[in-house]
Design a protein around this motif. Sequence first.
Motif, PDB file in Angstrom:
ATOM      1  N   ASP A  49      50.257  -0.906   3.826  1.00 37.90           N
ATOM      2  CA  ASP A  49      51.230  -0.762   4.899  1.00 37.90           C
ATOM      3  C   ASP A  49      50.464  -0.626   6.214  1.00 37.90           C
ATOM      4  OD1 ASP A  49      53.769  -0.641   6.023  1.00 37.90           O
ATOM      5  OD2 ASP A  49      53.975   1.522   5.717  1.00 37.90           O
ATOM      6  N   GLU A  50      51.119  -0.905   7.324  1.00 38.19           N
ATOM      7  CA  GLU A  50      50.476  -0.833   8.641  1.00 38.19           C
ATOM      8  C   GLU A  50      49.807   0.518   8.838  1.00 38.19           C
ATOM      9  OE1 GLU A  50      51.467  -1.632  13.351  1.00 38.19           O
ATOM     10  OE2 GLU A  50      53.063  -1.771  11.873  1.00 38.19           O
ATOM     11  N   ALA A  51      48.585   0.497   9.367  1.00 38.39           N
ATOM     12  CA  ALA A  51      47.754   1.664   9.684  1.00 38.39           C
ATOM     13  C   ALA A  51      47.169   2.343   8.446  1.00 38.39           C
ATOM     14  CB  ALA A  51      48.497   2.681  10.542  1.00 38.39           C
ATOM     15  N   GLN A  52      47.443   1.842   7.255  1.00 38.19           N
ATOM     16  CA  GLN A  52      46.847   2.394   6.042  1.00 38.19           C
ATOM     17  C   GLN A  52      45.486   1.738   5.818  1.00 38.19           C
ATOM     18  OE1 GLN A  52      48.302   4.985   4.214  1.00 38.19           O
ATOM     19  NE2 GLN A  52      49.573   4.916   6.044  1.00 38.19           N
ATOM     20  N   GLY A  53      44.643   2.361   5.016  1.00 35.59           N
ATOM     21  CA  GLY A  53      43.334   1.778   4.763  1.00 35.59           C
ATOM     22  C   GLY A  53      42.576   2.482   3.669  1.00 35.59           C
ATOM     23  N   LEU A  54      41.335   2.078   3.526  1.00 36.74           N
ATOM     24  CA  LEU A  54      40.400   2.715   2.608  1.00 36.74           C
ATOM     25  C   LEU A  54      39.223   3.198   3.436  1.00 36.74           C
ATOM     26  CD1 LEU A  54      40.371   0.116  -0.327  1.00 36.74           C
ATOM     27  CD2 LEU A  54      41.663   2.250  -0.183  1.00 36.74           C
ATOM     28  N   SER A  55      38.862   4.459   3.282  1.00 33.59           N
ATOM     29  CA  SER A  55      37.766   5.013   4.063  1.00 33.59           C
ATOM     30  C   SER A  55      36.441   4.392   3.636  1.00 33.59           C
ATOM     31  CB  SER A  55      37.717   6.532   3.917  1.00 33.59           C
ATOM     32  OG  SER A  55      37.541   6.882   2.563  1.00 33.59           O
ATOM     33  N   GLU A  56      35.427   4.594   4.474  1.00 34.19           N
ATOM     34  CA  GLU A  56      34.123   3.991   4.230  1.00 34.19           C
ATOM     35  C   GLU A  56      33.579   4.413   2.868  1.00 34.19           C
ATOM     36  OE1 GLU A  56      30.762   3.028   7.250  1.00 34.19           O
ATOM     37  OE2 GLU A  56      30.347   5.032   6.446  1.00 34.19           O
ATOM     38  N   HIS A  57      33.078   3.414   2.128  1.00 32.28           N
ATOM     39  CA  HIS A  57      32.494   3.646   0.817  1.00 32.28           C
ATOM     40  C   HIS A  57      31.554   2.487   0.492  1.00 32.28           C
ATOM     41  CE1 HIS A  57      35.997   1.067   0.108  1.00 32.28           C
ATOM     42  NE2 HIS A  57      35.380   0.636  -0.984  1.00 32.28           N
ATOM     43  N   THR A  58      30.841   2.582  -0.605  1.00 36.59           N
ATOM     44  CA  THR A  58      29.977   1.490  -1.060  1.00 36.59           C
ATOM     45  C   THR A  58      30.360   1.131  -2.496  1.00 36.59           C
ATOM     46  OG1 THR A  58      28.275   2.988  -1.883  1.00 36.59           O
ATOM     47  CG2 THR A  58      28.017   2.207   0.385  1.00 36.59           C
ATOM     48  N   ALA A  59      29.931  -0.045  -2.914  1.00 37.37           N
ATOM     49  CA  ALA A  59      30.108  -0.496  -4.296  1.00 37.37           C
ATOM     50  C   ALA A  59      28.761  -1.010  -4.788  1.00 37.37           C
ATOM     51  CB  ALA A  59      31.161  -1.594  -4.365  1.00 37.37           C
ATOM     52  N   PRO A  60      28.479  -0.878  -6.066  1.00 32.50           N
ATOM     53  CA  PRO A  60      27.176  -1.287  -6.587  1.00 32.50           C
ATOM     54  C   PRO A  60      27.026  -2.795  -6.805  1.00 32.50           C
ATOM     55  CG  PRO A  60      28.506  -0.357  -8.341  1.00 32.50           C
ATOM     56  CD  PRO A  60      29.280  -0.196  -7.068  1.00 32.50           C
ATOM     57  N   PHE A  61      28.063  -3.576  -6.450  1.00 34.27           N
ATOM     58  CA  PHE A  61      27.983  -5.026  -6.593  1.00 34.27           C
ATOM     59  C   PHE A  61      28.794  -5.685  -5.488  1.00 34.27           C
ATOM     60  CE2 PHE A  61      31.823  -3.899  -8.692  1.00 34.27           C
ATOM     61  CZ  PHE A  61      31.471  -2.949  -9.631  1.00 34.27           C
ATOM     62  N   ASP A  62      28.536  -6.961  -5.266  1.00 35.82           N
ATOM     63  CA  ASP A  62      29.242  -7.705  -4.217  1.00 35.82           C
ATOM     64  C   ASP A  62      30.736  -7.752  -4.493  1.00 35.82           C
ATOM     65  OD1 ASP A  62      26.796  -8.282  -3.032  1.00 35.82           O
ATOM     66  OD2 ASP A  62      26.709 -10.336  -3.789  1.00 35.82           O
ATOM     67  N   LYS A 100      41.184  -1.390   7.069  1.00 33.47           N
ATOM     68  CA  LYS A 100      42.340  -0.817   7.750  1.00 33.47           C
ATOM     69  C   LYS A 100      43.328  -1.929   8.065  1.00 33.47           C
ATOM     70  CE  LYS A 100      43.920   2.049  11.506  1.00 33.47           C
ATOM     71  NZ  LYS A 100      43.591   2.832  12.675  1.00 33.47           N
ATOM     72  N   ALA A 101      44.607  -1.627   7.888  1.00 35.92           N
ATOM     73  CA  ALA A 101      45.665  -2.592   8.189  1.00 35.92           C
ATOM     74  C   ALA A 101      45.988  -2.556   9.679  1.00 35.92           C
ATOM     75  CB  ALA A 101      46.908  -2.275   7.369  1.00 35.92           C
ATOM     76  N   VAL A 102      45.649  -3.626  10.398  1.00 39.45           N
ATOM     77  CA  VAL A 102      46.047  -3.774  11.804  1.00 39.45           C
ATOM     78  C   VAL A 102      47.570  -3.937  11.838  1.00 39.45           C
ATOM     79  CG1 VAL A 102      45.856  -5.234  13.852  1.00 39.45           C
ATOM     80  CG2 VAL A 102      43.830  -4.795  12.433  1.00 39.45           C
ATOM     81  N   GLU A 103      48.060  -4.758  10.927  1.00 41.46           N
ATOM     82  CA  GLU A 103      49.475  -4.839  10.586  1.00 41.46           C
ATOM     83  C   GLU A 103      49.482  -4.886   9.070  1.00 41.46           C
ATOM     84  OE1 GLU A 103      50.617  -9.515  10.728  1.00 41.46           O
ATOM     85  OE2 GLU A 103      50.169  -8.626  12.681  1.00 41.46           O
ATOM     86  N   ARG A 104      50.619  -4.657   8.453  1.00 42.08           N
ATOM     87  CA  ARG A 104      50.574  -4.626   6.991  1.00 42.08           C
ATOM     88  C   ARG A 104      49.965  -5.926   6.470  1.00 42.08           C
ATOM     89  NH1 ARG A 104      56.684  -4.941   4.577  1.00 42.08           N
ATOM     90  NH2 ARG A 104      56.969  -7.143   5.004  1.00 42.08           N
ATOM     91  N   PHE A 105      49.184  -5.798   5.395  1.00 37.17           N
ATOM     92  CA  PHE A 105      48.516  -6.976   4.848  1.00 37.17           C
ATOM     93  C   PHE A 105      48.346  -6.861   3.345  1.00 37.17           C
ATOM     94  CE2 PHE A 105      44.714  -4.390   5.069  1.00 37.17           C
ATOM     95  CZ  PHE A 105      43.814  -4.938   4.165  1.00 37.17           C
ATOM     96  N   LYS A 106      48.190  -8.037   2.722  1.00 35.13           N
ATOM     97  CA  LYS A 106      47.891  -8.117   1.301  1.00 35.13           C
ATOM     98  C   LYS A 106      46.564  -8.838   1.141  1.00 35.13           C
ATOM     99  CE  LYS A 106      52.660  -8.160  -0.331  1.00 35.13           C
ATOM    100  NZ  LYS A 106      53.681  -8.878  -1.142  1.00 35.13           N
ATOM    101  N   MET A 107      45.814  -8.441   0.124  1.00 28.71           N
ATOM    102  CA  MET A 107      44.523  -9.071  -0.118  1.00 28.71           C
ATOM    103  C   MET A 107      44.249  -9.154  -1.606  1.00 28.71           C
ATOM    104  SD  MET A 107      41.674  -6.164   0.739  1.00 28.71           S
ATOM    105  CE  MET A 107      41.030  -5.191  -0.623  1.00 28.71           C
ATOM    106  N   MET A 108      43.346 -10.071  -1.937  1.00 29.59           N
ATOM    107  CA  MET A 108      42.815 -10.170  -3.288  1.00 29.59           C
ATOM    108  C   MET A 108      41.350  -9.752  -3.223  1.00 29.59           C
ATOM    109  SD  MET A 108      42.670 -13.295  -6.083  1.00 29.59           S
ATOM    110  CE  MET A 108      42.668 -14.481  -4.784  1.00 29.59           C
ATOM    111  N   LEU A 109      40.951  -8.853  -4.096  1.00 30.53           N
ATOM    112  CA  LEU A 109      39.583  -8.371  -4.172  1.00 30.53           C
ATOM    113  C   LEU A 109      38.979  -8.857  -5.484  1.00 30.53           C
ATOM    114  CD1 LEU A 109      37.327  -6.437  -3.068  1.00 30.53           C
ATOM    115  CD2 LEU A 109      38.354  -4.683  -4.523  1.00 30.53           C
ATOM    116  N   VAL A 110      37.874  -9.596  -5.383  1.00 30.26           N
ATOM    117  CA  VAL A 110      37.177 -10.101  -6.561  1.00 30.26           C
ATOM    118  C   VAL A 110      35.812  -9.426  -6.611  1.00 30.26           C
ATOM    119  CG1 VAL A 110      36.267 -12.145  -7.731  1.00 30.26           C
ATOM    120  CG2 VAL A 110      38.366 -12.322  -6.358  1.00 30.26           C
ATOM    121  N   MET A 111      35.570  -8.690  -7.686  1.00 29.50           N
ATOM    122  CA  MET A 111      34.289  -8.010  -7.859  1.00 29.50           C
ATOM    123  C   MET A 111      33.621  -8.586  -9.100  1.00 29.50           C
ATOM    124  SD  MET A 111      35.618  -4.196  -6.906  1.00 29.50           S
ATOM    125  CE  MET A 111      34.048  -3.411  -6.771  1.00 29.50           C
TER     126      MET A 111
END
Length: 117
Positions: A49-62, A100-111
Motif C-alpha cells: 500500500d502507499e507509503a508502506q515498505g520494507l526496512s533496510e536489510h540484506t540477503a545472502p543471495f541475489d 518503499k511504495a511511492v504509490e501503491r505497487f506490486k512486484m515479483m521477487l525472484v531469489m
Amino acid sequence: MTTNPQDEKTSQKFTAGNALELVAYQAGAVVSREIVKKKTGTVTLFAFDEAQGLSEHTAPFDALVQVLDGVAEITIGGVPHRLGKDDMILMPANVPHALKAVERFKMMLVMIREATG
C-alpha cells in the motif's frame, strides 16, 4: 487460469494466470504470496500500500525485482532507484537494500540460491 494440456505426461501441473490478480492490495499493509518455493530459490509476489515498505536489510543471495504495477523506490547500497511498471532491478547479495511504495505497487521477487556442489 488455464492448465497445460500436457499435465498427464508430467509430474507437475503448470498453470497460467495474471500475476497482478494473485496478490491483492490491503490498506496500510504489505501483502506477500509465495508462488514457488524450492531449495534452489523462490518466487514471491508482493502488494505494498502507499507509503508502506520494507526496512533496510540484506540477503545472502541475489534477488531480482520486477515492478508489476505502481511506483516504488528501491534503495540499494544507499542509492535510491525509482521504478515503475515493467521496470526491474537486481539487488546483489549482501548489499543492504530497502523498499518503499511511492504509490501503491506490486512486484515479483525472484531469489535464486547458488548450488553448493
